[in-house]
Write a protein that holds these residues in place. Structure first.
Motif, PDB file in Angstrom:
ATOM      1  N   TRP A  16       0.824  -1.199   0.000  1.00 40.44           N
ATOM      2  CA  TRP A  16       0.000   0.000   0.000  1.00 40.44           C
ATOM      3  C   TRP A  16       0.868   1.263   0.000  1.00 40.44           C
ATOM      4  O   TRP A  16       2.029   1.252   0.444  1.00 40.44           O
ATOM      5  N   CYS A  17       0.296   2.357  -0.452  1.00 38.99           N
ATOM      6  CA  CYS A  17       1.018   3.635  -0.477  1.00 38.99           C
ATOM      7  C   CYS A  17       1.385   4.044   0.962  1.00 38.99           C
ATOM      8  O   CYS A  17       0.636   3.749   1.894  1.00 38.99           O
ATOM      9  N   CYS A  20      -1.266   5.083   3.941  1.00 36.49           N
ATOM     10  CA  CYS A  20      -2.604   4.530   3.669  1.00 36.49           C
ATOM     11  C   CYS A  20      -3.241   4.032   4.970  1.00 36.49           C
ATOM     12  O   CYS A  20      -2.591   3.365   5.780  1.00 36.49           O
ATOM     13  N   ASP A  22      -5.146   1.643   5.310  1.00 41.27           N
ATOM     14  CA  ASP A  22      -5.235   0.177   5.355  1.00 41.27           C
ATOM     15  C   ASP A  22      -4.240  -0.420   6.348  1.00 41.27           C
ATOM     16  O   ASP A  22      -4.490  -1.480   6.921  1.00 41.27           O
ATOM     17  N   CYS A  51      -7.704  -2.227  -2.821  1.00 37.19           N
ATOM     18  CA  CYS A  51      -6.397  -2.145  -2.139  1.00 37.19           C
ATOM     19  C   CYS A  51      -6.437  -2.954  -0.848  1.00 37.19           C
ATOM     20  O   CYS A  51      -5.603  -3.814  -0.601  1.00 37.19           O
ATOM     21  N   ASN A 121     -12.577   4.790   2.384  1.00 36.78           N
ATOM     22  CA  ASN A 121     -11.731   5.957   2.075  1.00 36.78           C
ATOM     23  C   ASN A 121     -12.406   6.892   1.078  1.00 36.78           C
ATOM     24  O   ASN A 121     -11.791   7.822   0.566  1.00 36.78           O
ATOM     25  N   GLY A 125      -9.620   3.321  -4.825  1.00 37.98           N
ATOM     26  CA  GLY A 125      -8.164   3.497  -4.828  1.00 37.98           C
ATOM     27  C   GLY A 125      -7.462   2.620  -5.854  1.00 37.98           C
ATOM     28  O   GLY A 125      -6.677   3.107  -6.670  1.00 37.98           O
ATOM     29  N   GLN A 198     -11.059   5.786   6.650  1.00 40.73           N
ATOM     30  CA  GLN A 198      -9.610   5.685   6.478  1.00 40.73           C
ATOM     31  C   GLN A 198      -9.132   6.737   5.478  1.00 40.73           C
ATOM     32  O   GLN A 198      -9.903   7.253   4.663  1.00 40.73           O
ATOM     33  N   CYS A 200      -6.961   7.923   2.303  1.00 35.93           N
ATOM     34  CA  CYS A 200      -6.282   7.525   1.063  1.00 35.93           C
ATOM     35  C   CYS A 200      -5.474   8.735   0.606  1.00 35.93           C
ATOM     36  O   CYS A 200      -5.996   9.610  -0.099  1.00 35.93           O
ATOM     37  N   PRO A 201      -4.212   8.841   1.013  1.00 38.24           N
ATOM     38  CA  PRO A 201      -3.427  10.045   0.696  1.00 38.24           C
ATOM     39  C   PRO A 201      -3.158  10.208  -0.791  1.00 38.24           C
ATOM     40  O   PRO A 201      -2.854  11.309  -1.249  1.00 38.24           O
ATOM     41  N   THR A 202      -3.308   9.127  -1.567  1.00 34.15           N
ATOM     42  CA  THR A 202      -2.990   9.220  -2.995  1.00 34.15           C
ATOM     43  C   THR A 202      -4.133   9.832  -3.799  1.00 34.15           C
ATOM     44  O   THR A 202      -3.909  10.648  -4.689  1.00 34.15           O
ATOM     45  N   TYR A 203      -5.389   9.464  -3.458  1.00 30.70           N
ATOM     46  CA  TYR A 203      -6.504   9.882  -4.315  1.00 30.70           C
ATOM     47  C   TYR A 203      -7.591  10.710  -3.637  1.00 30.70           C
ATOM     48  O   TYR A 203      -8.456  11.234  -4.322  1.00 30.70           O
TER      49      TYR A 203
HETATM   50 FE1  SF4 Z   1      -4.199   3.117   0.125  1.00 26.81          FE
HETATM   51 FE2  SF4 Z   1      -5.253   4.885  -1.569  1.00 26.81          FE
HETATM   52 FE3  SF4 Z   1      -2.817   3.874  -2.034  1.00 26.81          FE
HETATM   53 FE4  SF4 Z   1      -4.963   2.319  -2.283  1.00 26.81          FE
HETATM   54  S1  SF4 Z   1      -4.477   4.106  -3.535  1.00 26.81           S
HETATM   55  S2  SF4 Z   1      -3.042   1.789  -1.255  1.00 26.81           S
HETATM   56  S3  SF4 Z   1      -6.301   3.122  -0.659  1.00 26.81           S
HETATM   57  S4  SF4 Z   1      -3.441   5.184  -0.304  1.00 26.81           S
END
Ligand code: SF4
Length: 287
Positions: A16-17, A20, A22, A51, A121, A125, A198, A200-203
């Protein structure tokens, strides 16, 4: 002797990022398992696609990573085949509330004795950041470049109205509370729905760590009685102020689907005497 986290963990590591949510949910599930006093071979973790749906890979329990949106159907089958198992379904919000929305509704009214943890999230993701059923109105993503038009789903209101008997919201960065909620939800006899917020720092650039800090409030501080269904519904439908997290509703002593169905058919497949079953008539149809 209680299990240790090391005993609950497999050798596989998540990809995972960084940051995250998760990670927190995985750690909380592992901690909860160490407190359940259930042997690992009697626990099944079922997931869908996403994810966080890699979860069964990181545990030394039994597990099943199923199709997108179908985790609750698989969890239902596992519980009916052997009701002595502790069954925990883990899905994302898109997987559970979107793709699996129909299974969501019909699992609610059956009140199986299973626990469902939703890693919420508010975005898809794994498939690169599309708007999910939990995304806030106006959420911009590749699937809603001008902003989401719909209101987000209210899973807690649906869960209470639909018949779940343990309905709670947790938060992946409040680890003691999340662990306690998973332990209590899993011990509860009936369907436990645990919507777990939770990050999701990426999206998801809206519900950030700061957003959660400013917008969450614990149910325990509100003087709420979780046995009061009408009050629980009022609380989850309130659309102003901070978002509450904690136990909204619990009903004990309600019938479960597996007890009723297995009573009708005379027991589960796991306990059936297979030697006494005559397959001859059935097979004759296909000769
Ligand atoms: Fe976690 Fe979002 Fe990365 Fe998926 S995309 S692993 S939910 S941070």
């Amino acid at each position: 002797m209680p299990l240790t986290i090391a005993q609950v963990s497999s050798k596989e590591q998540p990809t995972w990022c960084p940051g995250c949510g998760d990670f927190g949910i995985m750690t909380a599930i592992k901690q909860a398992i160490t407190q359940l006093n259930v042997d690992l071979e009697n626990i099944v973790i079922v997931s869908g696609i996403g994810c966080g749906s890699k979860m069964p890979h990181f545990m030394k329990t039994y597990g099943f990573e199923g199709l997108h949106g179908r985790a609750l159907a698989v969890a239902t089958g596992v519980k009916l085949a052997n009701p002595d198992l502790t069954v925990i379904a883990v899905t994302g919000d898109g997987d559970g509330y979107g793709i699996g929305g129909n299974h969501f509704l019909h699992t609610l009214r059956r009140n199986l004795d299973i626990t469902w943890i939703i890693e919420n999230n508010a975005v898809y993701g794994l498939t690169k950041g599309q708007t999910s059923p939990s995304s806030v109105k106006g959420f911009k993503s590749p699937s809603t470049p001008n902003g989401a038009i719909e209101e987000p789903i209210n899973p807690m209101a649906l869960a209470i109205a639909g018949g779940a008997t343990y309905v709670a919201r947790a938060y992946s960065f409040d680890m003691p509370h999340l662990v306690k909620t998973i332990v209590e939800g899993t011990k509860h006899k009936g369907l436990s729905v645990i919507d777990t917020l939770q990050y999701c720092p990426t999206y998801n650039k809206i519900q950030t760590m700061d957003w959660f800090k400013q917008n969450l409030v614990k149910v325990e501080t509100l003087g709420h009685d979780p046995k009061n269904k009408a009050a629980a519904m009022e609380l989850v439908l309130a659309n102003s102020g901070k978002m509450p997290y904690g136990l909204f509703y619990q009903e004990e002593g309600k019938w479960t689907y597996e007890d009723t169905l297995l009573g009708i058919v005379g027991g589960s497949a796991a306990k059936a005497d297979l030697n006494s079953i005559d397959m001859g008539k059935f097979m004759a149809k296909y000769r």
